[in-house]
Design a protein around this motif. Structure first.
Motif, PDB file in Angstrom:
ATOM      1  N   THR A 244       0.840  -1.195   0.000  1.00  0.00           N
ATOM      2  CA  THR A 244       0.000   0.000   0.000  1.00  0.00           C
ATOM      3  C   THR A 244       0.873   1.242   0.000  1.00  0.00           C
ATOM      4  N   LYS A 245       0.562   2.163  -0.902  1.00  0.00           N
ATOM      5  CA  LYS A 245       1.286   3.426  -0.995  1.00  0.00           C
ATOM      6  C   LYS A 245       0.494   4.543  -0.338  1.00  0.00           C
ATOM      7  N   LEU A 246       1.206   5.459   0.284  1.00  0.00           N
ATOM      8  CA  LEU A 246       0.648   6.753   0.666  1.00  0.00           C
ATOM      9  C   LEU A 246       1.081   7.712  -0.434  1.00  0.00           C
ATOM     10  N   VAL A 247       0.116   8.298  -1.119  1.00  0.00           N
ATOM     11  CA  VAL A 247       0.398   9.136  -2.285  1.00  0.00           C
ATOM     12  C   VAL A 247       0.009  10.580  -1.996  1.00  0.00           C
ATOM     13  N   VAL A 248       0.840  11.509  -2.423  1.00  0.00           N
ATOM     14  CA  VAL A 248       0.547  12.931  -2.343  1.00  0.00           C
ATOM     15  C   VAL A 248       0.509  13.474  -3.762  1.00  0.00           C
TER      16      VAL A 248
END
Length: 363
Positions: A302-306
């Motif tokens: 799982t990525k945390l994307v900005v």
């Protein structure tokens, strides 16, 4: 996975400030940027003698799920909930065992074993576990504000660093190749000088490795309440889709958007996933960090994307989840009479809708 990285080089250390402001925060003074014109220090360490295997530039860029696969996932998420404990609202004590009573919770816990370490004075860059997708950095002997730069090619990620001499975990999310880590000390205002730097080769064990372990932005341990909650929610899940559905369902029904926090938060803020879980509310950054922590604890990449999204017309934070046999699923949201479709939990909880997501930074 296409990162759409072209705008990233322009955002630099101001991106987090914009992210916080887009969630409703009052504008704060721009934080100092370690991407100053400070010349490389003569203290820079030479690269280790061992060389890395040939880098595969497509390793992280060819795994997007095709639209038809995303549609199938959405249909499963819209189906009646799986028979799990989602929405119970209870959090198990951080005792070190999972909530289902099946024994110890095992996560991909970062470590700094000291096998490959670059040092000078109070600076230490432990590159022992770069294949697992992270590097650990610490600095002691100064009370001034510190920054870390992680660089590869034309990409630079900027982070804050504590000055208590404690290791922090930074992801190596830009694929295989040669990275440079720089420790920067504030001189005055927005001016920084390099204390130490080191270059090292990275050959990831998997393109998913950086998105299966904790880091400074997605920070948790085996004893975290968020990890215990994740174990309880997913105790009966047979597939990654069921895990995703259980966590997402819990998030949108139990974690509300914190408008007061959004109005008061300042640049430099980092999510505390257990505090968010206990308060049952948070800003977009909190939502994304908590969801990433809970799914990574279940071994779901799982990525945390900005980046930017049309629903807020500003910088926002969301997640991307990798599902076996499908690819990376971008976690967006569309509200329909039948319920929520895609899963940007921030929009799911607030009742908004977002369709166009453009990633700039990935953690």
């Amino acid at each position: 996975m296409q990162f759409h990285q072209k705008p990233a080089a322009l955002l630099g250390s101001f991106l987090l400030l914009f992210l916080l402001c887009s969630c409703g925060a009052k504008p704060a003074a721009a934080g100092p940027s370690p991407a100053s014109s400070a010349p490389p220090s003569a203290a820079s360490s030479s690269e280790p003698q061992s060389s890395s295997p040939a880098a595969d530039p497509d390793r992280l860029s060819d795994e997007d799920a095709p639209p038809e696969e995303e549609k199938k996932v959405l249909e499963q998420l819209e189906a009646p909930p799986v028979s799990l404990s989602a929405g119970s609202g209870t959090v198990s004590p951080a005792s070190g065992s999972d909530a289902a009573g099946s024994g110890q919770v095992h996560i991909n816990a970062p470590a700094a074993p000291g096998k490959i370490v670059y040092r000078k004075g109070g600076s230490a860059i432990d590159a022992s576990n770069t294949s697992a997708g992270y590097v650990m950095i610490r600095q002691s002997g100064t009370e001034k504000r510190l920054k870390v730069q992680i660089k590869k090619g034309g990409m630079t990620y900027n982070y804050d660093l504590n000055h208590a001499g404690k290791y922090e975990v930074f992801p190596l999310q830009m694929g295989d190749g040669t990275y440079q880590a720089r420790i920067m000390e504030n001189v005055s205002g927005s001016s920084y000088r390099e204390l130490f730097s080191a270059s090292f080769p990275v050959a990831l064990s998997s393109g998913f490795a950086p998105f299966l372990c904790p880091n400074q932005y997605v920070n948790y341990t085996a004893s975290s309440a968020a990890v215990k909650k994740s174990a309880a929610l997913c105790a009966g899940a047979g597939t990654d889709v069921e895990k995703l559905k259980a966590v997402y369902t819990y998030m949108i029904h139990n974690i509300k958007y914190d408008y007061a926090k959004a109005a008061a938060v300042r640049s430099g803020y980092l999510p505390d996933v257990d505090a968010v879980l206990a308060a049952r509310k948070g800003i977009c950054f909190d939502y994304s960090a908590l969801m990433a922590a809970m799914l990574r604890a279940q071994n779901v990449p799982t990525k945390l994307v900005v980046g930017s999204v049309d629903a807020v017309a500003a910088t926002h934070s969301w997640n991307e989840v990798y599902l076996k046999g499908k690819g990376w699923i971008t976690i967006k949201i569309e509200n329909t009479a039948a319920g929520w479709k895609l899963m940007d939990a921030t929009f799911g909880a607030s009742g908004s809708a977002g369709k166009s997501y453009t990633a700039a930074r990935v953690y």
